[in-house]
Write an enzyme that holds these catalytic residues in place. Sequence first.
Site: not given
Length: 266
Positions: A51, A187
């Site tokens: 990919d 996060a």
Amino acid sequence: MAHRNHLYFYYLKDEDTDEKVSQLTEVAQSKGYKIVDHTDEANIIVSIGGDGTFLQAVRKSGFRQDALYVGITREGESGLYCDFNLDNFNEMLHLLMHEELEVRRFPVIKTRINNGTDHYCLNEVSIRSTIVKTIVIDVLIDDCHFETFRGDGLIVSTPTGSTAYNKSANGAVVDPLIPSFQVSEVASLNNNQYRTLGSSFILNKDRKLTLNIQSTGNDHPIISLDNEANPIRKIDSIEVEMDDAVIKTVKLKNNSFWDRVKRTFL
Ligand code: NAP
Ligand code: MN
């Protein structure tokens, strides 16, 4: 569709792949294909690798709207963008020569950094802090303030990019038949001062997303467009939209997006 017979091979040069490519060249030429030296002259762009290689083939050739892209993996590789393996190259050529060719259309996002030029992305655009401090980003949907993010970074992914970085950030896998883009957090800090949605959200293709980076002494985040870092040092804003541009690939029968997701993850 005009007759397509100009092939370009994109791959990272190593002895093994060079050898494979010269074999492929012979097979292709014997079937009436012309191998060209530049992507501009090609109407079929073949990526050989995983990919990551496919993303590069698309980027380096400039997201060609009038070309077909084909992903071919080598031994032991698999890929969400790759329908073929070196072993079924003949089958691929056969498919290309036939009228009932099935083509997939993968939606891409269009990003604009600091009001500059537009860049397409096939997987995602991501923005991440490069220092120990967090970055603060105002997130606007259709020019209206939605949330203020503080944390490591944000990922804006296409449907096909949803299985990449986005998935590692707990984003949903999105069917590429749905032209849309997804925002996922990396996060986020959540407290009484900073609050974000906390989950990924998916926007319709007609929406506009704006990320305004607040100057908090951390204004040199890293921006990646698929697997390339953007060289702009001082980032003020990123706009993301979706137009009608797509990446077209040749579809192998019985190999839907969900077949490939199953094969890759389950
Ligand atoms: P890489 O570090 O080799 O890529 C990481 C992995 O993501 C590789 O296994 C790659 O497959 C795979 N991948 C790429 N696009 C994918 C897709 N659409 N669906 C599922 N898997 C995919 O770097 P790279 O090969 O140049 O790929 C760049 C991509 O890596 C970026 O666009 C980003 O999505 C992803 N990435 C992920 C993380 C993370 O998960 N924490 C962090 C940074 C970047 P191949 O081995 O076949 O190349
Ligand atoms: Mn890779």
